[in-house]
Enzyme design. Structure first.
Site, PDB file in Angstrom:
ATOM      1  N   SER A 163       0.831  -1.203   0.000  1.00 28.19           N
ATOM      2  CA  SER A 163       0.000   0.000   0.000  1.00 28.19           C
ATOM      3  C   SER A 163       0.869   1.257   0.000  1.00 28.19           C
ATOM      4  O   SER A 163       1.607   1.489  -0.950  1.00 28.19           O
ATOM      5  CB  SER A 163      -0.959  -0.046   1.194  1.00 28.19           C
ATOM      6  N   ASP A 258     -10.360  -3.429  -4.368  1.00 33.05           N
ATOM      7  CA  ASP A 258      -9.362  -2.481  -3.872  1.00 33.05           C
ATOM      8  C   ASP A 258      -9.436  -1.202  -4.692  1.00 33.05           C
ATOM      9  O   ASP A 258      -9.302  -1.240  -5.920  1.00 33.05           O
ATOM     10  CB  ASP A 258      -7.969  -3.106  -3.987  1.00 33.05           C
ATOM     11  N   HIS A 288      -8.276  -4.863  -0.286  1.00 28.78           N
ATOM     12  CA  HIS A 288      -7.052  -4.181   0.102  1.00 28.78           C
ATOM     13  C   HIS A 288      -6.758  -4.475   1.571  1.00 28.78           C
ATOM     14  O   HIS A 288      -7.629  -4.385   2.416  1.00 28.78           O
ATOM     15  CB  HIS A 288      -7.199  -2.667  -0.095  1.00 28.78           C
TER      16      HIS A 288
END
Length: 315
Positions: A163, A258, A288
């Site tokens: 991320s 996501d 995610h």
């Protein structure tokens, strides 16, 4: 695009909804950090046993950057030195630390049979962009410069993260290519944030607003960036780099549910078009953040093993 969660992912999402946890954007950064850290106790798998885990500090212009070294029992030694992965944790540049990704780093060290160095870069909003970037670049260069004393082979040094950490890894790879860092062997980008323009379809599809919701992404963005101009700076949005040619081989992981899915897919495609060797793995039924949830989501453990195998064939 239509997204159908895997059965276990749907069950986890339902459990999070029923738990009544407050949305991060309704909290202060400190409160959000505490909630994020507490969640690991429920979601992280049992960590593999390692030969060594120790904390240390990396000198930096502002003082020191906390870091943690993970050494597996089985290392792929050449002349007594191991390959290594410098890892940057996720958390939207606002939350997360060495503890939130401790088990993930242990898993990567074990699966890849290499040393992992986890970097506790400065967080926003106390330290806005580009503080995290500066720490990531500084830490990577320091690890390369001090590689032998750490038992690391500097010629087999890679960067990675999930991320926000995937964003930082991509940025470090670009900086290193352009002379502001060591030559890198590879980059591991786990559902990376690559473009703060946030214009891809996955940023507006209802099916992708799962745990990492569209509104919390904006909350992270507003805490991290100093203003709209930062969106176009490649150090914030690596997709804005003029060219991706000359970058090290990349492993790019994306998830179906996501908001960052499309920009991750596009970045992988652009890398490939620029002549960079790319392994792109899609987990269409996951959301995610799944990578750290191996206690509840078997696909997280599959991903860790897959990344480990990629790192092994890399060097």
């Amino acid at each position: 695009m239509p997204v159908t969660l895997d059965a276990d992912a749907a069950a986890v999402y339902k459990a999070f909804q029923e738990a009544g946890r407050p949305a991060y954007e309704t909290l202060t950064p400190d409160e959000a950090r505490a909630y994020y850290l507490a969640a690991r106790l429920v979601t992280n798998p049992e960590p593999p046993a390692l030969a060594e885990v120790r904390d240390f500090s990396i000198p930096a212009p502002h003082g020191a950057i906390p870091a943690r070294l993970y050494r597996p029992h089985d290392s792929r030694l050449v002349d007594g030195l191991s390959p290594a992965l410098v890892f940057f944790h996720g958390g939207g540049w606002v939350i997360g630390n060495l503890e939130s990704h401790d088990v993930a780093c242990r898993a990567l060290a074990h699966a890849g049979e290499l040393i992992v160095i986890s970097v506790d870069y400065r967080l926003a909003p106390e330290h806005k962009f580009p503080a995290a970037v500066d720490d990531a670049v500084t830490a990577t260069q320091w690890v390369a410069d001090n590689a032998p004393s750490l038992g690391i082979d500097a010629a087999r040094l890679s960067v990675g993260g999930d991320s926000a950490g995937g964003n930082l890894a991509a940025v470090v790879a670009l900086a290193a290519r352009d002379g502001k860092g060591p030559q890198l062997a590879g980059q591991v980008l786990i559902y990376p944030a690559t473009d703060f323009a946030m214009a891809h379809p996955s940023h507006s599809e209802p099916e992708t607003s799962v745990l990492l919701t569209h509104s919390v992404i904006r909350w992270f963005r507003d805490h991290y960036l100093t203003g709209a101009a930062d969106i176009h700076d490649w150090r914030a949005s690596p997709a804005k780099a003029a060219t991706l040619a000359g970058l090290p081989p990349a492993y790019v992981l994306t998830a179906g549910a996501d908001p960052l899915r499309d920009e991750g897919d596009d970045y992988a495609q652009r890398l490939q078009e620029a002549g960079v060797p790319v392994t792109h793995r899609s987990f269409p039924g996951q959301f995610h953040g799944f990578f750290t949830m191996g206690k509840l989501l078997q696909q997280a453990n599959v991903a860790a093993s897959d990344i480990g195998a990629w790192l092994k064939q890399l060097n």
